[in-house]
Design an enzyme around this catalytic site. Structure first.
Site, PDB file in Angstrom:
ATOM      1  N   THR A  11       0.853  -1.188   0.000  1.00  0.00           N
ATOM      2  CA  THR A  11       0.000   0.000   0.000  1.00  0.00           C
ATOM      3  C   THR A  11       0.887   1.236   0.000  1.00  0.00           C
ATOM      4  OG1 THR A  11      -1.687   1.263   1.184  1.00  0.00           O
ATOM      5  CG2 THR A  11      -0.223  -0.054   2.535  1.00  0.00           C
ATOM      6  N   ASN A  13      -0.305   4.006   1.121  1.00  0.00           N
ATOM      7  CA  ASN A  13      -0.979   4.859   2.110  1.00  0.00           C
ATOM      8  C   ASN A  13      -0.376   4.605   3.496  1.00  0.00           C
ATOM      9  OD1 ASN A  13      -2.792   5.709   4.114  1.00  0.00           O
ATOM     10  ND2 ASN A  13      -4.544   5.489   2.741  1.00  0.00           N
ATOM     11  N   ASP A  73      -7.907  -5.248  -0.130  1.00  0.00           N
ATOM     12  CA  ASP A  73      -8.865  -4.509  -0.944  1.00  0.00           C
ATOM     13  C   ASP A  73     -10.200  -4.574  -0.218  1.00  0.00           C
ATOM     14  OD1 ASP A  73      -9.085  -3.069  -3.543  1.00  0.00           O
ATOM     15  OD2 ASP A  73     -10.783  -4.425  -3.761  1.00  0.00           O
ATOM     16  N   SER A  74     -10.922  -3.454  -0.215  1.00  0.00           N
ATOM     17  CA  SER A  74     -12.174  -3.462   0.533  1.00  0.00           C
ATOM     18  C   SER A  74     -13.222  -2.596  -0.142  1.00  0.00           C
ATOM     19  CB  SER A  74     -11.937  -3.006   1.974  1.00  0.00           C
ATOM     20  OG  SER A  74     -11.223  -1.813   1.984  1.00  0.00           O
ATOM     21  N   ASP A 159     -17.240   6.363   6.143  1.00  0.00           N
ATOM     22  CA  ASP A 159     -17.385   6.307   7.607  1.00  0.00           C
ATOM     23  C   ASP A 159     -18.545   7.163   8.145  1.00  0.00           C
ATOM     24  OD1 ASP A 159     -15.449   4.436   7.970  1.00  0.00           O
ATOM     25  OD2 ASP A 159     -13.898   5.815   8.660  1.00  0.00           O
TER      26      ASP A 159
HETATM   27  P1  IMP Z   1      -9.541   0.186  -0.166  1.00  0.00           P
HETATM   28  O1  IMP Z   1      -9.565  -1.014  -1.050  1.00  0.00           O
HETATM   29  O2  IMP Z   1      -9.256  -0.148   1.265  1.00  0.00           O
HETATM   30  O3  IMP Z   1      -8.669   1.279  -0.699  1.00  0.00           O
HETATM   31  O4  IMP Z   1     -11.030   0.758  -0.138  1.00  0.00           O
HETATM   32  C1  IMP Z   1     -11.738   1.109  -1.327  1.00  0.00           C
HETATM   33  C2  IMP Z   1     -12.817   2.110  -0.985  1.00  0.00           C
HETATM   34  O5  IMP Z   1     -13.795   1.499  -0.124  1.00  0.00           O
HETATM   35  C3  IMP Z   1     -12.313   3.322  -0.223  1.00  0.00           C
HETATM   36  O6  IMP Z   1     -11.870   4.334  -1.108  1.00  0.00           O
HETATM   37  C4  IMP Z   1     -13.559   3.753   0.549  1.00  0.00           C
HETATM   38  O7  IMP Z   1     -14.408   4.513  -0.297  1.00  0.00           O
HETATM   39  C5  IMP Z   1     -14.229   2.428   0.860  1.00  0.00           C
HETATM   40  N1  IMP Z   1     -13.794   1.939   2.187  1.00  0.00           N
HETATM   41  C6  IMP Z   1     -13.014   0.849   2.446  1.00  0.00           C
HETATM   42  N2  IMP Z   1     -12.803   0.714   3.773  1.00  0.00           N
HETATM   43  C7  IMP Z   1     -13.464   1.745   4.357  1.00  0.00           C
HETATM   44  C8  IMP Z   1     -13.600   2.147   5.726  1.00  0.00           C
HETATM   45  O8  IMP Z   1     -13.068   1.548   6.681  1.00  0.00           O
HETATM   46  N3  IMP Z   1     -14.357   3.257   5.935  1.00  0.00           N
HETATM   47  C9  IMP Z   1     -14.949   3.951   4.930  1.00  0.00           C
HETATM   48  N4  IMP Z   1     -14.831   3.635   3.645  1.00  0.00           N
HETATM   49  C10 IMP Z   1     -14.086   2.515   3.359  1.00  0.00           C
END
Ligand code: IMP
Length: 204
Positions: A11, A13, A73-74, A159
């Site tokens: 990552t 970040n 990934d989320s 959030d």
């Molecule tokens: P990433 O894969 O963790 O970068 O998440 C992709 C997108 O999902 C992020 O840009 C957020 O829009 C949303 N997201 C993932 N995790 C969270 C969280 O813990 N809080 C709020 N939004 C989330």
């Protein structure tokens, strides 16, 4: 403390890196930040699932650095929107990473939907990859509801509109400490920590 094994977190970040390191608590691994490897950039996330996107990141990171690697990934899945925005959560409002637009679009699409039908979940896939091609995935899910309006200033992304099940406040009204105890990412990486503690690295 024996930190003999290097693990690279795929990552860019730094906040995510710090959060994940705290959850992992791996005394035997020296967990590095991707930016410690200046020439590494990750490919675009073109997958149709969290697993595919997490694999793309972990596998390319492990290939470039030649060290074991960990990615995630989320996304947010809303039942009344048939699981959208899901894997496209980050760019849902049209501009990648623009949380304000994402939330505005979400609340507009959900106008008039009653509380009991505003069910949703955050899903996280954590992926471990080795240079020899071995991969392992752990998933974390937190269920909740989408609020009618945004509340709170903490956190990021969705959030301000996500109320976890059993709570009366949004993720953005909780402290980082409280959120990190129950979040989808915490659940996935706690399971991954357990897996790595028992992992027979030398015989894989
Ligand atoms: P990433 O894969 O963790 O970068 O998440 C992709 C997108 O999902 C992020 O840009 C957020 O829009 C949303 N997201 C993932 N995790 C969270 C969280 O813990 N809080 C709020 N939004 C989330």
């Amino acid at each position: 403390m024996n930190k003999s094994r290097i693990l690279v977190l795929a990552t860019g970040n730094r906040n995510k890196y710090k959060e994940i390191i705290e959850i992992l608590e791996l005394p035997d691994w020296d967990v590095k930040f991707l930016k410690d490897f200046p020439d590494v950039s990750l490919p675009e996330e073109t997958g149709a699932t969290y697993e595919e996107n997490a694999s793309i990141k972990a596998i390319s990171c492990t290939k470039i650095t030649n060290f074991p690697s960990l990615s995630d990934d989320s996304g947010l899945e809303v039942d009344s929107l048939n699981g959208r925005p899901g894997v496209y959560s980050s760019s849902y409002g049209g501009v990648d990473g623009d949380s304000k637009r994402n939330i505005q679009k979400l609340l507009k699409e959900m106008e008039g939907i009653p509380w009991h039908e505003r069910t949703a979940r955050f899903v996280c896939c954590a992926m471990f990859a080795l240079p020899n091609g071995f991969t392992h995935c752990e998933k974390g899910i937190i269920e909740g509801h989408i609020s009618i309006e945004p509340y709170g200033e903490n956190g990021f992304g969705y959030d301000p509109v996500f109320v976890p099940l059993g709570y009366e406040n949004t993720f953005a009204e909780l402290s980082a400490e409280e959120k990190n105890k129950i979040s989808h990412r915490a659940l996935a990486f706690r399971k991954m920590s357990e897996f790595l503690r028992n992992f027979d690295y030398d015989n894989c």
